[in-house]
Design an enzyme around this catalytic site. Sequence first.
Site, PDB file in Angstrom:
ATOM      1  N   GLU A 103       0.808  -1.217   0.000  1.00  0.00           N
ATOM      2  CA  GLU A 103       0.000   0.000   0.000  1.00  0.00           C
ATOM      3  C   GLU A 103       0.844   1.272   0.000  1.00  0.00           C
ATOM      4  O   GLU A 103       0.468   2.289   0.577  1.00  0.00           O
ATOM      5  CB  GLU A 103      -0.993  -0.022   1.162  1.00  0.00           C
ATOM      6  CG  GLU A 103      -1.960  -1.173   1.040  1.00  0.00           C
ATOM      7  CD  GLU A 103      -3.091  -1.129   2.054  1.00  0.00           C
ATOM      8  OE1 GLU A 103      -3.042  -0.286   2.966  1.00  0.00           O
ATOM      9  OE2 GLU A 103      -4.024  -1.924   1.923  1.00  0.00           O
TER      10      GLU A 103
ATOM     11  N   GLU B 106      -5.035  -9.468   0.688  1.00  0.00           N
ATOM     12  CA  GLU B 106      -5.658  -9.374   2.015  1.00  0.00           C
ATOM     13  C   GLU B 106      -7.168  -9.450   1.854  1.00  0.00           C
ATOM     14  O   GLU B 106      -7.746  -8.701   1.066  1.00  0.00           O
ATOM     15  CB  GLU B 106      -5.328  -8.047   2.714  1.00  0.00           C
ATOM     16  CG  GLU B 106      -3.907  -7.905   3.214  1.00  0.00           C
ATOM     17  CD  GLU B 106      -3.681  -6.572   3.908  1.00  0.00           C
ATOM     18  OE1 GLU B 106      -4.670  -5.821   4.073  1.00  0.00           O
ATOM     19  OE2 GLU B 106      -2.537  -6.275   4.282  1.00  0.00           O
TER      20      GLU B 106
END
Length: 688
Positions: free
Chosen positions: A491, A590
């Site tokens: 991220e 995820e």
Amino acid sequence: MSGPNRTYSFGEGDDSLAHPSSRTHAMHSQYDDVSPISDGARMNPMNGQGMDHGLASVLEDGRQGWGRSPEPSPSLLTGSSATPGMDNLGPGAVGGGISGIALSVANSHDRLSGVEALMGTDGQEANIPAERGLSTTGSDNPYVPEPPEHRYSYGSNIALGAAAAPAGQLTPGQSVSHLSSTNPSQRNLYDIPYQDVGGLNAGPYQRHSAYSSNDLPVDINPDEIVDDGDDGFVPAPNSGSGARKSQAIPAAAGGAAAGGVLGNLGGLFGGKSAADTSYGPVPGAGLEAGEKGRWVKPKPGGGNKKRGWIVGAILAFIIIGAIVGGAVGGTIGHRGNEEPSSASSASSSSTQTATEDTSVNGDLDKNSAEIKALMNNKNLHKVFPGIDYTPWGVQYPLCLKYPPSQNNVTRDMAVLTQLTNNVRLYGTDCNQTEMVLHAIDKLEIKDMKIWLGVWIDSNETTSRRQIDQLYKIIDDAKDISIFNGAIVGNEALYRAGSDKTSAQTTLINYMQEVKDHFKKKNIDLPVATSDLGDNWDATLVQAADVVMANVHPFFGGIPVDQAAAWTWRFWQDHNVALTKGTNKKQIISEVGWPSGGGNDCGQGANCPNDTAGAVAGVDELNKFMEDWVCQALDNGTDYFWFEAFDEPWKIVYNTGKENWEDKWGLMDSARNLKPGLKIPDCGGKTAT
């Protein structure tokens, strides 16, 4: 996972997708071969109730609900995107965002090691373009339920992370009497004080000891901290910040601040130290996380200014105490009293450091009584293609003073081997990768693979250290075949805020460097990065060998009976579609569901009642797994489950009605399967 206001939207230039007329059946057929479910039962388009459960419970009737496409209200558009793998601060955190102080610490470097969490913190990013979200449930998904009420963005303020802090662990025999015997995931800060700092003379290894003592956190001498950096401490935000949940500051660094804040207390209270050792953003590095100007010192104003400083000081004390306690409360051994009676009685001592653990229990292996018990849990099933994992105590530089425990990692791997053959790590600091490799060797696990993780930060020192350690790990490895690949950054683009273009260039350069090193060493391993699903574009796809997207329906406010289908559709539209015409593999890096703590209605909005939107709970977690796990296994959908173990120290970031930060594990921090939770056995089929 990272950031507040996690938003799901279609990428730039896809506005035409807002109407069903622009979506063709060709898209449907395009993805039939990768769908994790098969067509089957019909749905009631009015209430989403299917005759069968699971992703397979939807047919094309869902088109009836696909016709709504109102123009979004600007007030409903979120300002940033995030997934829950990395964050521990934000509007969902203590104090509804921890006015100014904690946010300035935690908004930009979510899964950092040690002092990196506190340096170069940024304020609210006001210039991030609003996401154009669109409910991705609908007619072209071969198994999607009737879509929920249309939203243009799926935002949520979150603050938790898979690697911001490790999966919780306890010392051998550590007392967990304060944990609820009925549902340990439902306790709150006052029920479960996690540290008794005064009793931690030997190190941060009493995860469950307590805030019950009146002792102050352990004294820290900032001069003894490696890479200590002090950028100063801003006591209060300006008046206009944090007013709207949907515009909350990115809380990306919360977990890092909690995991390694001890290394930067000097930065909070002292003057400047050497700039070269600071972990703030490097100007021009392209990975800066936001706009510092949003958080400024209060204007002179007599009493208001004074009150601001007083409030700031109080909040600083509270947050620092909580964060330090979270880090110091990190433990290294057995997570509870589940060890067999035949295990060494010495392991039931109340406190053990890593050294003491090894001295008492030896270097645990598959023949240890404790390990045999952990590896014989009939309620665990190997049905997950992968699981996200970070060992406890691997925050740098704190780990230099309080090393993580090898035995603790071995205990974790003994459990994880019953759930998956594939573990994803997030960083290379503190020998975490080496400890996982050693555990696999001691347990004689033959089929476990590792996705190496490299934490990429706005500070070049951090990134350089992580990458160099990756090279050392590869060079020292006895068998390269144990690795599935290397994930460079998690991220990083989300944390870049509005500077995604520069951040992407920097990230790609790091990825290319790793590729070049592998090529030079004749190492055939894929190199990837993981980010929000809607942060991927053609340029990043071209640079990565694998497309890895973090997708969390809970933070989209998606009702659980629609969550599995929504996840698949979102992944298809944002990521799989980008790889058309290439041989790129796609992985959901995820995905998960919390077992308690409230509900999220997306868009940064308040839920009208306790049952609206995405509801956290064991029943809901069971439902999501029921609809997702076996269908994905049957159809070969590749993903990493977030996560195996609760991280109870994150309770300090729960706030108001958002109390899910510490409840994402399938098991509690003592490695006990949560009461009422049922991992699907998928008819005996296992992940390979």
